[in-house]
Scaffold this motif. Structure first.
Motif, PDB file in Angstrom:
ATOM      1  N   SER A  17       0.850  -1.195   0.000  1.00 26.45           N
ATOM      2  CA  SER A  17       0.000   0.000   0.000  1.00 26.45           C
ATOM      3  C   SER A  17       0.884   1.243   0.000  1.00 26.45           C
ATOM      4  N   GLY A  18       0.505   2.224  -0.793  1.00 25.78           N
ATOM      5  CA  GLY A  18       1.287   3.464  -0.841  1.00 25.78           C
ATOM      6  C   GLY A  18       0.500   4.554  -1.537  1.00 25.78           C
ATOM      7  N   ARG A  19       1.229   5.578  -1.982  1.00 33.63           N
ATOM      8  CA  ARG A  19       0.600   6.717  -2.644  1.00 33.63           C
ATOM      9  C   ARG A  19       1.111   6.794  -4.074  1.00 33.63           C
ATOM     10  N   VAL A  20       0.243   7.132  -5.000  1.00 31.47           N
ATOM     11  CA  VAL A  20       0.675   7.274  -6.399  1.00 31.47           C
ATOM     12  C   VAL A  20       1.480   8.566  -6.513  1.00 31.47           C
ATOM     13  N   THR A  21       2.765   8.432  -6.924  1.00 31.53           N
ATOM     14  CA  THR A  21       3.613   9.629  -6.997  1.00 31.53           C
ATOM     15  C   THR A  21       3.960  10.008  -8.429  1.00 31.53           C
ATOM     16  N   ALA A  22       3.682   9.101  -9.363  1.00 32.86           N
ATOM     17  CA  ALA A  22       3.919   9.430 -10.786  1.00 32.86           C
ATOM     18  C   ALA A  22       3.087   8.478 -11.622  1.00 32.86           C
ATOM     19  N   SER A  23       2.654   8.928 -12.794  1.00 33.25           N
ATOM     20  CA  SER A  23       1.946   7.994 -13.675  1.00 33.25           C
ATOM     21  C   SER A  23       2.165   8.375 -15.124  1.00 33.25           C
ATOM     22  N   THR A  24       2.249   7.347 -15.967  1.00 33.75           N
ATOM     23  CA  THR A  24       2.367   7.544 -17.421  1.00 33.75           C
ATOM     24  C   THR A  24       1.205   6.781 -18.039  1.00 33.75           C
ATOM     25  N   ALA A  25       1.153   6.749 -19.365  1.00 35.82           N
ATOM     26  CA  ALA A  25       0.063   6.041 -20.049  1.00 35.82           C
ATOM     27  C   ALA A  25       0.091   4.551 -19.723  1.00 35.82           C
ATOM     28  N   SER A  26       1.292   4.019 -19.443  1.00 36.41           N
ATOM     29  CA  SER A  26       1.383   2.570 -19.224  1.00 36.41           C
ATOM     30  C   SER A  26       1.743   2.175 -17.792  1.00 36.41           C
ATOM     31  N   THR A  52       2.286   3.203 -13.348  1.00 32.77           N
ATOM     32  CA  THR A  52       2.003   4.002 -12.152  1.00 32.77           C
ATOM     33  C   THR A  52       3.146   3.750 -11.183  1.00 32.77           C
ATOM     34  N   LEU A  53       3.618   4.787 -10.519  1.00 30.95           N
ATOM     35  CA  LEU A  53       4.653   4.601  -9.503  1.00 30.95           C
ATOM     36  C   LEU A  53       3.995   4.745  -8.133  1.00 30.95           C
ATOM     37  N   ASP A  73      -6.336   4.126 -12.799  1.00 27.13           N
ATOM     38  CA  ASP A  73      -7.032   5.419 -12.884  1.00 27.13           C
ATOM     39  C   ASP A  73      -6.959   6.183 -11.561  1.00 27.13           C
ATOM     40  N   THR A  74      -6.076   5.739 -10.640  1.00 27.51           N
ATOM     41  CA  THR A  74      -5.919   6.468  -9.376  1.00 27.51           C
ATOM     42  C   THR A  74      -5.110   7.745  -9.634  1.00 27.51           C
ATOM     43  N   GLU A  76       4.773  -8.081 -15.222  1.00 25.97           N
ATOM     44  CA  GLU A  76       3.425  -8.621 -15.513  1.00 25.97           C
ATOM     45  C   GLU A  76       2.778  -9.310 -14.298  1.00 25.97           C
ATOM     46  N   ASP A  77       3.557  -9.500 -13.224  1.00 22.95           N
ATOM     47  CA  ASP A  77       2.991 -10.147 -12.038  1.00 22.95           C
ATOM     48  C   ASP A  77       2.438  -9.152 -11.014  1.00 22.95           C
ATOM     49  N   VAL A  78       2.455  -7.874 -11.356  1.00 20.83           N
ATOM     50  CA  VAL A  78       1.922  -6.862 -10.426  1.00 20.83           C
ATOM     51  C   VAL A  78       0.435  -6.644 -10.735  1.00 20.83           C
ATOM     52  N   ILE A  79      -0.401  -6.796  -9.719  1.00 14.84           N
ATOM     53  CA  ILE A  79      -1.848  -6.625  -9.891  1.00 14.84           C
ATOM     54  C   ILE A  79      -2.250  -5.308  -9.205  1.00 14.84           C
ATOM     55  N   VAL A  80      -2.945  -4.445  -9.947  1.00 13.13           N
ATOM     56  CA  VAL A  80      -3.459  -3.206  -9.346  1.00 13.13           C
ATOM     57  C   VAL A  80      -4.798  -3.531  -8.708  1.00 13.13           C
ATOM     58  N   LEU A  81      -4.940  -3.217  -7.422  1.00 11.28           N
ATOM     59  CA  LEU A  81      -6.169  -3.532  -6.702  1.00 11.28           C
ATOM     60  C   LEU A  81      -7.089  -2.321  -6.632  1.00 11.28           C
ATOM     61  N   GLY A  82      -8.383  -2.589  -6.618  1.00 15.27           N
ATOM     62  CA  GLY A  82      -9.359  -1.506  -6.411  1.00 15.27           C
ATOM     63  C   GLY A  82      -9.433  -1.187  -4.931  1.00 15.27           C
ATOM     64  N   ARG A  83      -9.998  -0.064  -4.590  1.00 13.49           N
ATOM     65  CA  ARG A  83     -10.143   0.305  -3.173  1.00 13.49           C
ATOM     66  C   ARG A  83     -11.473  -0.218  -2.645  1.00 13.49           C
TER      67      ARG A  83
END
Length: 361
Positions: free
Chosen positions: A244-253, A255-256, A271-272, A352-359
């Motif tokens: 868990s963390g905070r989104v500090t950067a994002s590109t089209a492909s 999210t950091l 879309d966070t 490819e093994d990283v899953i983005v979870l919904g809140r």
């Protein structure tokens, strides 16, 4: 046997005094499917099952069985049968009379109801014990009597409340296989309440993960495991690391995600918005020892636990602001390069093994 029925729960709530046990949930259980309501104690799964059965009133919303609105019908008029956790068998009656009891209450004559009860006992492979009393049976046999008694009314849906919780581990696994076989043979809808992830994964076509009176995810077992919808689902199903963390950067492909006073991790685009909190998950069996091919896909941690499990070894590490991070390694991989508690270790995974979870709500 009667045909199976689809069960539809439409915005159903259950309120006890000032406590809301179930918050306006909606769910469709396909006809003839095996559905498991899964979640921790107090998540609302048993209240939901009892509302389907008619043993609890609905505070608001509707319950439909097939095309019939059963919201206000008594249990006997719904076309469902319930199997209770305690089996609730009559100790003074033999198996035939136990199984035939509901037909007796309906006024079916003795010969007809006993013949049907014997058919049900045959289906459950209990015919040789027909004249015994429940106390003379094993736990697994008692359970089959309870199943036979529930099924004798030809229900369109069978509702099971923690049916395996009283059994020992080996019998649980055997009864699991029998339940699945029975459901497939009868083709009726089964709705089964459990707090065991393993049980739900082994049995269900549809797993409904509940938390705090709400549905977190309703999907086939493979989807729930491979694409958990929320951090709660990922943690509850086990075998996932949640970061868990905070989104500090994002590109089209990409999210950091930055962990408070810890590491930065790359994840697929989400879309966070930047600055908001987010969760990602990495399956424990997709983590390896060794440096990441690129930054943001691994970290250096300190080993806090090592468990040998035969064909695999479980490592737990702490670091990069993450309290507990688990890796399940094959025994060969681990023993090629064994590590001990207290050692520093590099852990990594593929993008490819990283899953983005919904809140969660």
């Amino acid at each position: 046997m009667t045909k199976a029925a689809e069960i539809e729960i439409a915005s159903v709530s259950k309120v006890y005094g000032t406590t809301t046990a179930v918050h306006a949930i909606s769910l469709k259980i396909p006809a003839g499917s095996y559905c498991c309501l899964l979640g921790p104690s107090g998540c609302g799964k048993t209240s939901t099952l009892r509302m389907i059965a008619g043993h609890e009133s609905v505070s608001s919303g509707d319950i439909l069985l097939g095309n019939k609105d059963v919201t206000d019908l008594p249990p006997a008029a719904r076309g469902t049968a319930m199997m209770f956790q305690s089996y609730a068998l009559f100790p003074h009656l033999d198996l035939v009379d136990n199984v035939a009891f509901s037909l007796k209450m309906k006024g079916v004559d003795k010969e007809t109801r006993r013949a049907k009860a014997l058919d049900m006992l045959k289906l459950m492979q209990l015919e040789p014990y027909a004249n015994r009393r429940p106390a003379q049976l094993s736990g697994g046999q008692q359970q089959r009597v309870a199943l036979a008694r529930a099924l004798i009314t030809d229900p369109e849906a069978l509702l099971l409340d923690e049916p395996l919780s009283a059994l020992d581990p080996f019998l649980k696994i055997r009864m699991r296989a029998e339940l699945k076989k029975l459901q497939t043979a009868l083709g009726i809808t089964f709705v089964h309440v459990t707090h065991s992830q393993e049980e739900a994964m082994a049995l269900a076509d549809l797993i409904v993960v509940m938390n705090d009176g709400r549905i977190e995810q309703a999907a086939p077992p493979r989807t729930v495991f491979e694409r958990p919808a929320t951090a709660f689902v990922a943690r509850f199903m086990g075998d996932h690391n949640v970061i868990s963390g905070r989104v500090t950067a994002s590109t089209a492909s990409d999210t950091l995600l930055s962990v408070p006073s810890g590491g930065d991790f790359w994840a697929p685009a989400s879309d966070t918005p930047e600055g908001d909190l987010a969760d990602i998950a990495i399956r424990t069996d997709r983590v390896r020892m060794g440096a990441a091919a690129e930054a943001g896909l691994g970290f250096t941690g300190t080993i806090s636990n090592v468990e040998y499990r035969g064909s695999s070894v479980k490592l737990v590490a702490t670091g990069a602001g993450i309290e507990e991070f688990t890796a399940i390694l094959s025994d060969t991989m681990f023993f090629d390069r064994p590590v001990k508690v207290g050692e520093a270790i590099e852990l990594s995974w593929n993008r490819e093994d990283v899953i983005v979870l919904g809140r969660s709500h």
